[in-house]
Design a protein around this motif. Structure first.
Motif, mmCIF file in Angstrom:
data_model
loop_
_atom_site.group_PDB
_atom_site.id
_atom_site.type_symbol
_atom_site.label_atom_id
_atom_site.label_comp_id
_atom_site.label_asym_id
_atom_site.label_seq_id
_atom_site.Cartn_x
_atom_site.Cartn_y
_atom_site.Cartn_z
ATOM 1 N N SER A 53 0.829 -1.206 0.000
ATOM 2 C CA SER A 53 0.000 0.000 0.000
ATOM 3 C C SER A 53 0.863 1.255 0.000
ATOM 4 O O SER A 53 0.546 2.238 -0.680
ATOM 5 N N ASP A 177 -5.971 -1.292 -4.626
ATOM 6 C CA ASP A 177 -5.397 -1.842 -3.401
ATOM 7 C C ASP A 177 -6.377 -2.840 -2.784
ATOM 8 O O ASP A 177 -7.266 -2.453 -2.041
ATOM 9 N N GLU A 178 -6.207 -4.085 -3.077
ATOM 10 C CA GLU A 178 -7.080 -5.156 -2.593
ATOM 11 C C GLU A 178 -8.551 -4.761 -2.754
ATOM 12 O O GLU A 178 -9.301 -4.742 -1.779
HETATM 13 MG MG LIG Z 1 -2.021 -2.658 2.273
#
Ligand SMILES: [Mg+2]
Ligand SMILES: Nc1ncnc2c1ncn2[C@@H]1O[C@H](COP(=O)(O)OP(=O)(O)OP(=O)(O)O)[C@@H](O)[C@H]1O
Length: 334
Positions: A53, A177-178
């Protein structure tokens, strides 16, 4: 494809945070170079806390790197300022794991999308209305949702809105991000399929951050593997998954749970033992050595160089070639 035809290029990026330990730094991203070609999906994987991240956030300017460069179309964002920087940055959008984080609870869905459209220079009310309906339709949401608030939507619907909002500015790069991991299992596949369809239709390049290696294998043409702030392996998903060159990648792949309960029952202790060392004080030499089943004395001394294994595939390990040739077998899991 060589990195010079890249749409997005990250060179030797370093992002550190002040540690709670006085005078020390958390080296969250510690010299990372990656690239994204136009229209491709590239996976970024690694265990929790390895810096995925922070890397994504540094690319879009949510974190300020200490050094290194981010280039879009060969233009170093670090050389831009003010309006020009804001305009260029708009081409790179971030889709958060938690859609709550990117939606304001006091704004209706329509208002949230309008805000993005205004930033993108769409000032005409009729045109704004038309685009809102178009975007909602693109992400598979009914027009009535434009009048609703985020809290009135399901998690899957909110993530669709977040995707619609990032698409409103017609980006060229998405950092995801995910994007589906906070969603219920049953709707993950739906949102993922929507995302893949849109990505293909719009030709937007995407850095896809995920824990789920199977998801990345299915979605990404290339993949980077991170460990403790560094990229330790990169290559086409086919190569990396079939013939990894780094013991860490082998171990990660071996620890993917099997869908077959009979194989799961036979699984021995986890391949990756122990916790990731502190990024404030990473091990000397190779950072993976404290958990590596193949660690040798030299690994504590020298930081391993990146070894080219095949076209576009490389890994940072002294025995990368042997691992890649299958001469070093990862510990058996079943
Ligand atoms: Mg992360
Ligand atoms: N704002 C911050 N201040 C201090 N340390 C931070 C900050 N943000 C991240 N870190 C630290 O930097 C390291 C990398 O964190 P990051 O969130 O980038 O990892 P990640 O790979 O995205 O993990 P996850 O898979 O859990 O999302 C971690 O050690 C984390 O504790």
């Amino acid at each position: 494809m060589p990195a010079d035809t890249a749409l997005l290029k990250v060179e030797n990026l370093v992002t550190r945070f002040k540690s709670v330990e006085r005078g020390k730094w958390v080296k969250a991203v510690d010299g990372v170079s990656i690239h994204l070609n136009p229209g491709e999906i590239v996976g970024l994987v690694g265990e929790s806390g390895c810096g995925k991240s922070t890397l994504g956030r540094s690319i879009v300017g949510l974190e300020k790197p200490q050094s290194g460069r981010v280039l879009l179309d060969g233009v170093d964002l670090g050389t831009l300022g003010g309006r020009k920087l804001r305009e260029t940055r708009r081409a790179i959008q971030y889709v958060f794991q938690d859609p709550y984080a990117s939606l304001n609870d006091r704004q209706t869905i329509g208002e949230a999308i309008t805000e993005a459209l205004i930033i993108h220079g769409v000032a005409d009310r009729t045109e704004q209305r038309r685009r809102i309906l178009e975007l909602l339709d693109q992400v598979g949401l009914p027009a009535v949702l434009a009048e609703r608030y985020p809290r009135e939507l399901s998690g899957g619907q909110r993530q669709r809105v977040a995707i619609a909002r990032s698409l409103a500015v017609e980006p060229r790069v998405l950092i995801c991000d995910e994007p589906v991991s906070a969603l219920d299992l049953s709707i993950r596949a739906q949102v993922m399929n929507l995302f893949l369809t849109l990505q293909k239709e719009l030709g937007v390049a995407c850095l896809f951050i995920a824990h789920d290696l199977a998801l990345v294998r299915q979605a990404a043409s290339r993949v980077y593997v991170m460990y403790l702030g560094k990229v330790i392996e990169g290559g086409s998903s086919l190569d990396v998954y079939a013939r990894p060159g780094h013991p860490y990648t082998s171990a990660l792949l071996a620890s993917v749970p099997s869908a077959d309960p009979r194989i799961e029952a036979l699984r021995e202790a986890p391949v990756l033992k122990g916790d990731i060392p502190s990024p404030t004080n990473p091990p000397s030499g190779c950072r993976f050595r404290t958990r590596c089943p193949q660690a040798m004395a030299i690994c504590a001394v020298n930081e391993p160089e990146t070894v080219a294994l095949s076209s576009g595939h490389s890994a940072a390990c002294v025995i990368a070639e042997q691992v890649h040739r299958g001469e070093v077998i990862a510990p058996k899991v079943h």
